[in-house]
Design a protein around this motif. Structure first.
Motif, PDB file in Angstrom:
ATOM      1  N   GLU A   1       0.874  -1.106   0.018  1.00 39.33           N
ATOM      2  CA  GLU A   1       0.113  -0.159  -0.165  1.00 39.33           C
ATOM      3  C   GLU A   1       0.889   1.177   0.041  1.00 39.33           C
ATOM      4  O   GLU A   1       0.379   2.484  -0.362  1.00 39.33           O
ATOM      5  N   ARG A   2       1.888   1.093   0.320  1.00 38.85           N
ATOM      6  CA  ARG A   2       3.029   2.289   0.318  1.00 38.85           C
ATOM      7  C   ARG A   2       3.891   2.145  -0.870  1.00 38.85           C
ATOM      8  O   ARG A   2       4.637   3.536  -1.388  1.00 38.85           O
ATOM      9  N   SER A   3       3.836   1.380  -1.750  1.00 37.82           N
ATOM     10  CA  SER A   3       4.392   1.238  -2.965  1.00 37.82           C
ATOM     11  C   SER A   3       4.045   0.954  -4.451  1.00 37.82           C
ATOM     12  O   SER A   3       4.504   1.222  -5.532  1.00 37.82           O
ATOM     13  N   ILE A   4       2.731   0.288  -4.298  1.00 37.93           N
ATOM     14  CA  ILE A   4       2.181   0.249  -5.467  1.00 37.93           C
ATOM     15  C   ILE A   4       0.732   1.007  -5.452  1.00 37.93           C
ATOM     16  O   ILE A   4      -0.108   0.901  -4.468  1.00 37.93           O
ATOM     17  N   PRO A   5       0.529   1.623  -6.470  1.00 39.04           N
ATOM     18  CA  PRO A   5      -0.447   2.312  -6.798  1.00 39.04           C
ATOM     19  C   PRO A   5      -2.230   1.760  -6.478  1.00 39.04           C
ATOM     20  O   PRO A   5      -1.956   0.487  -6.972  1.00 39.04           O
ATOM     21  N   LYS A   6      -2.801   2.326  -5.580  1.00 38.34           N
ATOM     22  CA  LYS A   6      -4.071   1.700  -5.417  1.00 38.34           C
ATOM     23  C   LYS A   6      -4.665   0.926  -6.675  1.00 38.34           C
ATOM     24  O   LYS A   6      -5.421  -0.170  -6.550  1.00 38.34           O
ATOM     25  N   SER A   7      -4.831   1.564  -7.726  1.00 33.51           N
ATOM     26  CA  SER A   7      -5.648   1.196  -8.966  1.00 33.51           C
ATOM     27  C   SER A   7      -4.984  -0.256  -9.631  1.00 33.51           C
ATOM     28  O   SER A   7      -5.511  -0.952 -10.000  1.00 33.51           O
ATOM     29  N   HIS A   8      -3.671  -0.449  -9.215  1.00 34.64           N
ATOM     30  CA  HIS A   8      -3.037  -1.844  -9.674  1.00 34.64           C
ATOM     31  C   HIS A   8      -3.092  -2.829  -8.683  1.00 34.64           C
ATOM     32  O   HIS A   8      -3.356  -4.189  -8.682  1.00 34.64           O
ATOM     33  N   ARG A   9      -2.672  -2.173  -7.392  1.00 34.45           N
ATOM     34  CA  ARG A   9      -2.836  -3.126  -5.978  1.00 34.45           C
ATOM     35  C   ARG A   9      -4.322  -3.695  -5.742  1.00 34.45           C
ATOM     36  O   ARG A   9      -4.303  -5.091  -5.318  1.00 34.45           O
ATOM     37  N   LEU A  10      -5.370  -3.081  -6.108  1.00 39.13           N
ATOM     38  CA  LEU A  10      -6.691  -3.583  -5.899  1.00 39.13           C
ATOM     39  C   LEU A  10      -7.283  -4.104  -7.283  1.00 39.13           C
ATOM     40  O   LEU A  10      -8.581  -4.501  -7.249  1.00 39.13           O
ATOM     41  N   ASP A  11      -6.668  -4.298  -8.295  1.00 43.23           N
ATOM     42  CA  ASP A  11      -7.028  -4.866  -9.332  1.00 43.23           C
ATOM     43  C   ASP A  11      -7.184  -6.119  -9.412  1.00 43.23           C
ATOM     44  O   ASP A  11      -6.187  -7.036  -9.585  1.00 43.23           O
ATOM     45  N   GLU A  12      -8.400  -6.973  -9.174  1.00 45.87           N
ATOM     46  CA  GLU A  12      -8.735  -8.196  -9.403  1.00 45.87           C
ATOM     47  C   GLU A  12      -9.261  -8.803 -10.588  1.00 45.87           C
ATOM     48  O   GLU A  12      -9.954 -10.230 -10.492  1.00 45.87           O
ATOM     49  N   ARG A  13      -9.166  -8.185 -11.635  1.00 44.47           N
ATOM     50  CA  ARG A  13      -9.400  -8.675 -12.878  1.00 44.47           C
ATOM     51  C   ARG A  13      -8.928 -10.134 -13.280  1.00 44.47           C
ATOM     52  O   ARG A  13      -9.586 -10.696 -14.194  1.00 44.47           O
ATOM     53  N   TYR A  14      -7.651 -10.404 -13.059  1.00 49.39           N
ATOM     54  CA  TYR A  14      -6.926 -11.693 -13.471  1.00 49.39           C
ATOM     55  C   TYR A  14      -7.117 -12.718 -12.429  1.00 49.39           C
ATOM     56  O   TYR A  14      -6.139 -12.725 -11.329  1.00 49.39           O
ATOM     57  N   ASP A  15      -7.800 -13.825 -12.921  1.00 52.64           N
ATOM     58  CA  ASP A  15      -7.590 -14.979 -12.160  1.00 52.64           C
ATOM     59  C   ASP A  15      -6.467 -15.558 -12.835  1.00 52.64           C
ATOM     60  O   ASP A  15      -5.862 -15.169 -13.534  1.00 52.64           O
ATOM     61  N   LYS A  16      -6.186 -16.870 -12.379  1.00 54.53           N
ATOM     62  CA  LYS A  16      -4.978 -17.546 -12.996  1.00 54.53           C
ATOM     63  C   LYS A  16      -4.751 -17.736 -14.362  1.00 54.53           C
ATOM     64  O   LYS A  16      -3.862 -17.519 -14.873  1.00 54.53           O
ATOM     65  N   HIS A  17      -5.774 -18.345 -14.657  1.00 55.99           N
ATOM     66  CA  HIS A  17      -6.194 -18.586 -16.270  1.00 55.99           C
ATOM     67  C   HIS A  17      -6.081 -17.239 -17.026  1.00 55.99           C
ATOM     68  O   HIS A  17      -5.355 -17.174 -18.001  1.00 55.99           O
ATOM     69  N   LEU A  18      -6.596 -16.280 -16.549  1.00 50.01           N
ATOM     70  CA  LEU A  18      -6.503 -14.867 -17.577  1.00 50.01           C
ATOM     71  C   LEU A  18      -5.089 -14.199 -17.423  1.00 50.01           C
ATOM     72  O   LEU A  18      -4.627 -13.839 -18.378  1.00 50.01           O
ATOM     73  N   ALA A  19      -4.524 -14.431 -16.275  1.00 52.25           N
ATOM     74  CA  ALA A  19      -3.101 -14.020 -16.143  1.00 52.25           C
ATOM     75  C   ALA A  19      -2.215 -14.904 -16.893  1.00 52.25           C
ATOM     76  O   ALA A  19      -1.596 -14.047 -17.750  1.00 52.25           O
ATOM     77  N   HIS A  20      -2.482 -16.088 -17.004  1.00 50.30           N
ATOM     78  CA  HIS A  20      -1.504 -16.932 -17.731  1.00 50.30           C
ATOM     79  C   HIS A  20      -1.882 -16.459 -19.375  1.00 50.30           C
ATOM     80  O   HIS A  20      -0.620 -16.369 -20.026  1.00 50.30           O
ATOM     81  N   ARG A  21      -3.100 -16.213 -19.813  1.00 46.96           N
ATOM     82  CA  ARG A  21      -3.522 -15.654 -20.989  1.00 46.96           C
ATOM     83  C   ARG A  21      -2.589 -14.501 -21.375  1.00 46.96           C
ATOM     84  O   ARG A  21      -2.014 -14.471 -22.485  1.00 46.96           O
ATOM     85  N   GLN A  22      -2.749 -13.491 -20.571  1.00 48.24           N
ATOM     86  CA  GLN A  22      -2.154 -12.196 -20.699  1.00 48.24           C
ATOM     87  C   GLN A  22      -0.471 -12.275 -20.496  1.00 48.24           C
ATOM     88  O   GLN A  22       0.066 -11.899 -21.562  1.00 48.24           O
TER      89      GLN A  22
END
Length: 394
Positions: A188-209
């Motif tokens: 929370e002190r190093s990663i912007p909130k928009s990225h830190r709380l981004d929950e779009r990617y489950d394992k499959h979608l993360a692997h795909r990207q």
């Protein structure tokens, strides 16, 4: 099945995608040049060996030429811009890639050394996390925790084990200090909130990207090549790559001499030629997957740092030498900073290469490399079939 390509074409596609096809960089290298390399590669592998230049400096040098290392340190180790995590290995990546690794953080299982720590030092992990929260960002040296190593040489003390466990699970994040120590802090002190709380990617979608990114960074590769870029399992990668191809996001092609399908970035160009020369880090994406290096360049390469001295074939810290898009030689190098010298204990030319041509290009490269390192002289050893020609060229 798509087009059939030669090894030469695959090599040029890959090197173009990796940033070796452009014109020479302007003399004044700025953060925008660093950013262009990071965009090309997607990540920069870190390594603690400091015999010559640290490994993470080298991909920028190989693609940009000489630059100020402290300027890269400032740019690379800035929170809200980059973060470190276990990708290919320990790597620095753009912070917008943080959501793609949440699955790995969630799946990280405590290893035996961590379970032993929790048994022998109950409550230490929570205490370490509290110290970072209260006093961070901090290095291991600043942590108040037992420091006795769990084994000689590469062992770690309880505090370090706790920090690394919290880091692997995503409870902590990190960058590096100027002297290369890992600096731990709360996300929370190093990663912007928009990225830190981004929950779009489950394992499959993360692997795909990640696999889409692998194709873009490599330009072309086999399933194993592309899976290895972010250290994904080839068995899991294969059906995803096939699906991406069927959807038109990537192109399935055949490369003569390669087994199985290969996949190409449809936007990747095939340069007519790759010009220029440079030394490469052992951990540059061009060479880090050794099987790929052999298929693309007919270059059999193994790092010999952990090989007993008497069994080493080429040397301790051997760098591949690339000339006009081919890996034409390899050299053992060491920076003797006290003497202000670039020491070259050995130098070898690859089979079927013109020894005089390679030596002439390598001599110029050594002068450029030594100048970038702030070393005033080049000291040649005696080992290797390129050394005599190299001595004449210098």
């Amino acid at each position: 099945m798509g087009a059939e390509l030669t090894i030469s074409a695959a090599r040029r596609i890959s090197l173009g995608s990796q940033g070796f096809a452009g014109k020479p960089t302007a003399k004044a290298i700025t953060s925008s040049h660093f950013a262009s390399v990071m965009t090309r590669l997607g990540l920069i592998q870190l390594d603690s060996v400091n015999v010559c230049a640290r490994s993470h400096y080298m991909p920028f040098y190989s693609r940009l030429g000489a630059y100020k290392q402290d300027a890269l340190d400032t740019w690379l180790n800035t929170k809200h811009r980059h973060f470190e995590y276990w990708a290919h290995e320990a790597c620095v990546m753009p912070v917008d890639k943080y959501p793609l690794w949440r699955w790995k953080m969630r799946e990280w299982v405590p290893r035996r050394v961590v379970r032993t720590l929790m048994s022998e030092h109950p409550g230490l992990v929570k205490e370490v996390l509290k110290q970072v929260k209260d006093y961070g960002p901090i290095t291991i040296r600043e942590l108040e925790a037992p420091k006795a190593r769990n084994r000689p040489w590469w062992g770690h003390g309880p505090g370090k084990i706790a920090l690394e466990f919290l880091f692997a699970q995503g409870e902590l994040t990190a960058l590096r200090t100027d002297n290369f120590r890992r600096l731990y802090d709360l996300p929370e002190r190093s990663i912007p909130k928009s990225h830190r709380l981004d929950e779009r990617y489950d394992k499959h979608l993360a692997h795909r990207q990640l696999l889409l990114d692998s194709v873009r960074h490599f330009g072309i590769g086999t399933t194993k090549d592309l899976a290895d870029y972010f250290r994904l399992k080839a068995g899991a990668a294969a059906p995803i790559l096939a699906q991406l191809a069927s959807e038109g996001h990537i192109e399935e092609v055949v490369v003569k001499g390669w087994k199985g399908p290969a996949y190409r970035d449809p936007a990747a160009k095939c340069p007519r030629a790759i010009r220029g020369s440079s030394l490469l880090s052992p951990f540059d994406p061009v060479i880090w997957y050794r099987d790929r290096g052999e298929r693309l360049f007919q270059f059999h390469y193994r790092i010999e740092i952990y090989t007993p001295k008497e069994k080493r074939k080429h040397g301790y810290y051997v760098l591949p030498f690339m000339l006009d898009g081919e890996l034409v030689g390899r050299v053992d190098v060491k920076a003797d900073r006290k003497a202000g010298a670039l020491v070259v204990p050995s130098a070898f030319v690859e089979a079927q290469q013109d020894k005089e041509r390679v030596a002439k290009a390598l001599a110029k490269e050594f002068e450029r490399f030594a100048g970038w390192m702030g070393l005033g002289s080049i000291v040649l050893g005696r080992k290797g079939d390129l050394m005599r020609a190299l001595r004449s060229a210098l």
